[in-house]
Design an enzyme around this catalytic site. Structure first.
Site, mmCIF file in Angstrom:
data_model
loop_
_atom_site.group_PDB
_atom_site.id
_atom_site.type_symbol
_atom_site.label_atom_id
_atom_site.label_comp_id
_atom_site.label_asym_id
_atom_site.label_seq_id
_atom_site.Cartn_x
_atom_site.Cartn_y
_atom_site.Cartn_z
ATOM 1 N N HIS A 138 -3.701 -6.083 1.658
ATOM 2 C CA HIS A 138 -3.552 -6.217 3.104
ATOM 3 C C HIS A 138 -4.061 -7.611 3.481
ATOM 4 O O HIS A 138 -4.044 -8.535 2.696
ATOM 5 C CB HIS A 138 -4.369 -5.141 3.819
ATOM 6 C CG HIS A 138 -3.953 -3.743 3.496
ATOM 7 N ND1 HIS A 138 -2.838 -3.149 4.051
ATOM 8 C CD2 HIS A 138 -4.498 -2.801 2.680
ATOM 9 C CE1 HIS A 138 -2.722 -1.904 3.607
ATOM 10 N NE2 HIS A 138 -3.717 -1.668 2.767
ATOM 11 N N CYS B 294 0.813 -1.221 0.000
ATOM 12 C CA CYS B 294 0.000 0.000 0.000
ATOM 13 C C CYS B 294 0.850 1.276 0.000
ATOM 14 O O CYS B 294 1.422 1.626 -1.010
ATOM 15 C CB CYS B 294 -0.978 -0.032 1.173
ATOM 16 S SG CYS B 294 -2.413 1.048 0.931
#
Length: 240
Positions: free
Chosen positions: A192, A95
């Site tokens: 994630h 991310c």
């Protein structure tokens, strides 16, 4: 089993540890132990020196405020990290650090954060948030399962290849059809979850490349388990 050491650098865990990304470090240390290594985790936050020996580097995502602090520190150590990547050190950036390992990240408010260019990508902050379980098809790692939550739209240049083709979910950008980026042994992704506990093939890639670079050989131990299979099956069935 052996006592061969592998040094895992957890990059910016104080600022870049959102959506359980610290779980990637935990999963990697356990998997490295199962593979016969003695993992040593070194946390590197802004201002901290890198250890003399680096075998794997792992980083996560964070809020915009933390990302700004990290971008400044990355700029200071950019040459060092680029040299490690060029030398084949395997890295997994999730991310926010995926974005900063590219050339630049422009936030939705127009602030530009300069990246270090390890990955040939750039990201523009958008208004559409991409949230939910995501499934990728890859030629090297099989099916990858994770959870995405981002609004950045990332585009790849010719120096990076996608991590995988999106089967379910959004990926790098709405309608892009692909997720993540890879240059050499450096992988960037929005997944994630955390990512590695559900995808031991990725852990073994990082460990294997590190072991071959440091010790010359790597013989993997089978990674399948009912716990992993059940976690992957559950994530695939959940609606976005």
């Amino acid at each position: 089993m052996t006592d061969r050491e592998l040094t895992i650098v957890s990059l910016y865990p104080r600022d870049m540890n959102i959506y359980g990304d610290r779980g990637n470090v935990l999963a990697l240390t356990r998997r490295a132990t199962a593979q016969g290594f003695s993992p040593r985790v070194v946390e590197v936050n802004p201002g901290d020196p890198m250890p003399e020996s680096v075998d794997i580097v792992v980083g996560g995502g964070g809020q915009d405020s933390g990302q700004g602090r990290v971008a400044l520190d990355l700029g200071v150590r950019a040459d060092e990290i680029r040299a490690l990547a060029a030398d084949g050190v395997p890295m997994l950036m999730i991310c926010g650090l995926y974005q900063l390992f590219g050339h630049r990240f422009v936030t939705h408010q127009g602030e530009e954060l300069t990246g270090i260019g390890v990955l040939d990508v750039e990201t523009l902050g958008g208004t559409e948030r991409m949230i939910g379980n995501i499934v990728l098809d890859t030629s090297e790692f099989g099916e990858i399962i994770g959870y995405e939550n981002h609004s950045g739209a990332t585009t790849l240049g010719p120096g990076s290849q996608p991590l995988g083709r999106v089967v379910q979910g959004a990926g790098n950008a709405p309608g892009a059809g692909f997720e993540g980026a890879r240059t050499g042994n450096v992988i960037g992704s929005y997944l994630h979850g955390s990512l590695l506990p559900k995808n031991p093939a990725l852990s073994d890639f990082l460990i294997g490349e590190a072991a071959r670079r440091r010790y010359g050989t790597f013989t993997p131990v089978a990674a399948d388990s009912d716990l992993v299979r059940n976690a992957r099956a559950s994530a695939k069935k959940r609606p976005r």
